[in-house]
Design an enzyme around this catalytic site. Structure first.
Site, PDB file in Angstrom:
ATOM      1  N   SER A 188       8.312  -9.305  -2.643  1.00 25.79           N
ATOM      2  CA  SER A 188       7.725 -10.637  -2.436  1.00 25.79           C
ATOM      3  C   SER A 188       8.626 -11.741  -2.981  1.00 25.79           C
ATOM      4  O   SER A 188       8.505 -12.882  -2.586  1.00 25.79           O
ATOM      5  CB  SER A 188       6.366 -10.717  -3.146  1.00 25.79           C
ATOM      6  N   HIS A 243      13.945  -2.537 -13.347  1.00 29.81           N
ATOM      7  CA  HIS A 243      12.719  -2.706 -14.132  1.00 29.81           C
ATOM      8  C   HIS A 243      12.298  -1.430 -14.863  1.00 29.81           C
ATOM      9  O   HIS A 243      11.156  -1.323 -15.299  1.00 29.81           O
ATOM     10  CB  HIS A 243      11.583  -3.188 -13.219  1.00 29.81           C
ATOM     11  N   ASN A 274      11.513  -1.056  -8.355  1.00 34.21           N
ATOM     12  CA  ASN A 274      10.428  -0.083  -8.480  1.00 34.21           C
ATOM     13  C   ASN A 274      10.665   0.849  -9.659  1.00 34.21           C
ATOM     14  O   ASN A 274      11.796   1.205  -9.960  1.00 34.21           O
ATOM     15  CB  ASN A 274      10.305   0.735  -7.186  1.00 34.21           C
TER      16      ASN A 274
HETATM   17  P1  OAD Z   1       5.147  -7.224  -4.717  1.00 36.88           P
HETATM   18  O1  OAD Z   1       3.901  -6.432  -4.826  1.00 36.88           O
HETATM   19  O2  OAD Z   1       5.185  -8.553  -5.354  1.00 36.88           O
HETATM   20  O3  OAD Z   1       5.517  -7.439  -3.193  1.00 36.88           O
HETATM   21  C1  OAD Z   1       5.482  -6.410  -2.278  1.00 36.88           C
HETATM   22  C2  OAD Z   1       6.081  -6.907  -0.988  1.00 36.88           C
HETATM   23  O4  OAD Z   1       6.158  -5.818  -0.085  1.00 36.88           O
HETATM   24  C3  OAD Z   1       5.277  -8.002  -0.302  1.00 36.88           C
HETATM   25  O5  OAD Z   1       6.164  -9.058   0.064  1.00 36.88           O
HETATM   26  C4  OAD Z   1       4.725  -7.313   0.946  1.00 36.88           C
HETATM   27  O6  OAD Z   1       4.638  -8.196   2.065  1.00 36.88           O
HETATM   28  C5  OAD Z   1       5.759  -6.254   1.200  1.00 36.88           C
HETATM   29  N1  OAD Z   1       5.269  -5.053   1.906  1.00 36.88           N
HETATM   30  C6  OAD Z   1       4.025  -4.522   1.923  1.00 36.88           C
HETATM   31  N2  OAD Z   1       4.004  -3.395   2.655  1.00 36.88           N
HETATM   32  C7  OAD Z   1       5.264  -3.208   3.121  1.00 36.88           C
HETATM   33  C8  OAD Z   1       5.887  -2.216   3.924  1.00 36.88           C
HETATM   34  N3  OAD Z   1       5.199  -1.165   4.395  1.00 36.88           N
HETATM   35  N4  OAD Z   1       7.206  -2.347   4.203  1.00 36.88           N
HETATM   36  C9  OAD Z   1       7.913  -3.403   3.724  1.00 36.88           C
HETATM   37  N5  OAD Z   1       7.375  -4.362   2.949  1.00 36.88           N
HETATM   38  C10 OAD Z   1       6.076  -4.268   2.650  1.00 36.88           C
HETATM   39  O7  OAD Z   1       6.325  -6.262  -5.242  1.00 36.88           O
HETATM   40  P2  OAD Z   1       7.762  -6.619  -5.806  1.00 36.88           P
HETATM   41  O8  OAD Z   1       8.376  -7.758  -5.095  1.00 36.88           O
HETATM   42  O9  OAD Z   1       8.510  -5.355  -5.894  1.00 36.88           O
HETATM   43  O10 OAD Z   1       7.766  -5.785 -12.088  1.00 36.88           O
HETATM   44  O11 OAD Z   1       7.400  -7.077  -7.279  1.00 36.88           O
HETATM   45  C11 OAD Z   1       8.415  -7.358  -8.167  1.00 36.88           C
HETATM   46  C12 OAD Z   1       8.012  -6.959  -9.558  1.00 36.88           C
HETATM   47  O12 OAD Z   1       6.777  -7.536  -9.927  1.00 36.88           O
HETATM   48  C13 OAD Z   1       7.777  -5.489  -9.737  1.00 36.88           C
HETATM   49  O13 OAD Z   1       8.959  -4.760  -9.938  1.00 36.88           O
HETATM   50  C14 OAD Z   1       6.932  -5.442 -10.959  1.00 36.88           C
HETATM   51  C15 OAD Z   1       5.998  -6.580 -10.679  1.00 36.88           C
HETATM   52  O14 OAD Z   1       5.528  -7.183 -11.788  1.00 36.88           O
HETATM   53  C16 OAD Z   1       7.793  -5.001 -13.143  1.00 36.88           C
HETATM   54  O15 OAD Z   1       7.199  -3.946 -13.222  1.00 36.88           O
HETATM   55  C17 OAD Z   1       8.627  -5.544 -14.240  1.00 36.88           C
END
Ligand code: OAD
Ligand code: ZN
Length: 252
Positions: free
Chosen positions: A193, A123, A106
């Site tokens: 995710s 990131h 994040n």
């Molecule tokens: P995503 O938006 O891809 O995924 C968010 C995840 O959080 C999903 O798997 C949801 O199921 C889960 N989720 C939603 N609400 C939740 C809650 N209340 N508690 C727990 N989990 C929950 O986000 P990231 O995996 O962080 O990169 O994405 C990775 C990267 O992609 C980010 O850092 C960003 C983006 O492009 C950069 O900025 C370089």
């Protein structure tokens, strides 16, 4: 709620009674309950653009104003956001463990705002801008006086100091994480995710080196393939309760 307690109680029986060091990977899901939309899913869209179309060097070259407007929109949301119980639980965990590393994808700065200390922002940080020519960095408040902002040293364009699609990770940071993750007994993966592969790789490597992986995420993710314990709940709901159980287990 009862189910949540029971589920956690049942799932943590195989966690050892003593853990020396612990690692954490967080993603956008941990900040969801602070009111910050995640990237993927319907909330991830802005003016019909996908994040993958805006968070790239190419998009910035083509239209820096558009990219900065997207970041400004996000900065305004983040400015109003406060850490939630999941962020604060990680602060308590850090106080408990001598060896603790929090690796976040994040850019919102909420872990630091909550009080976490040993953080790696893999990131980058949305509050920091960086000159595309001379690399000068500074923290910029929102609203920005001009969009796109210019470097006070050389007057070139400033860009958000975050990692974009197609860019390479800082190898120093990766080395620190890999070294630390080699010796952890437990790895929490919270709200990611796994669509971005490097953090998944780091987690998988830790797992192969013997760490028990606990995932907290309401939905399936790429981490679910190898997680030992899966809690399909929201982070702010499950993490404080999980921590109560674990602290009790480890304090004795
Ligand atoms: P995503 O938006 O891809 O995924 C968010 C995840 O959080 C999903 O798997 C949801 O199921 C889960 N989720 C939603 N609400 C939740 C809650 N209340 N508690 C727990 N989990 C929950 O986000 P990231 O995996 O962080 O990169 O994405 C990775 C990267 O992609 C980010 O850092 C960003 C983006 O492009 C950069 O900025 C370089
Ligand atoms: Zn400059």
């Amino acid at each position: 709620m009862n189910n949540l307690y029971k589920d956690i109680e049942n799932q943590i029986v195989n966690i050892p009674d003593k853990i020396e060091s612990i690692g954490i990977i967080t993603g956008a899901g941990i900040s969801q309950e602070s009111g910050i939309p995640t990237f993927r899913g319907k909330d991830g869209l802005w003016k019909n653009y996908k994040p993958e179309e805006l968070a790239t060097p190419y998009a910035f070259e083509k239209n820096p104003k558009l990219v900065w407007e997207w970041y400004e929109m996000r900065r305004q949301i983040i400015k109003k956001a406060e850490p939630n119980p999941a962020h604060y639980t990680l602060v308590k965990m850090e106080e408990f463990f001598e060896n603790f590393l929090l690796v976040t994808q994040n850019v919102d700065g909420l872990h630091e705002k909550a009080g976490s200390k040993n953080i790696i922002e893999l990131h980058g940080n949305i509050w920091r801008a960086r000159c595309i020519l001379c690399n000068y960095k500074e923290f910029l408040e929102t609203p920005l006086p001009e969009i796109p902002p210019h470097c006070p040293k050389c007057n070139s364009l400033m860009r958000p100091d975050v990692l974009w699609f197609g860019e390479t990770y800082d190898t120093n940071l990766l080395n620190i994480v890999q070294d630390f993750f080699q010796k952890i007994g437990l790895l929490f993966v919270i709200g990611s995710s796994g669509q971005v592969s490097v953090p998944v790789y780091l987690a998988k490597e830790a797992h192969l080196n013997g760490a028990i992986v606990i995932e907290i995420n309401p939905d399936f993710s790429m981490y679910s393939h190898f997680a030992d314990i899966i809690l399909r709940y929201k982070a702010a709901e499950a993490l404080p309760i999980l921590w109560q159980f674990l602290k009790e287990k480890w304090q004795n």
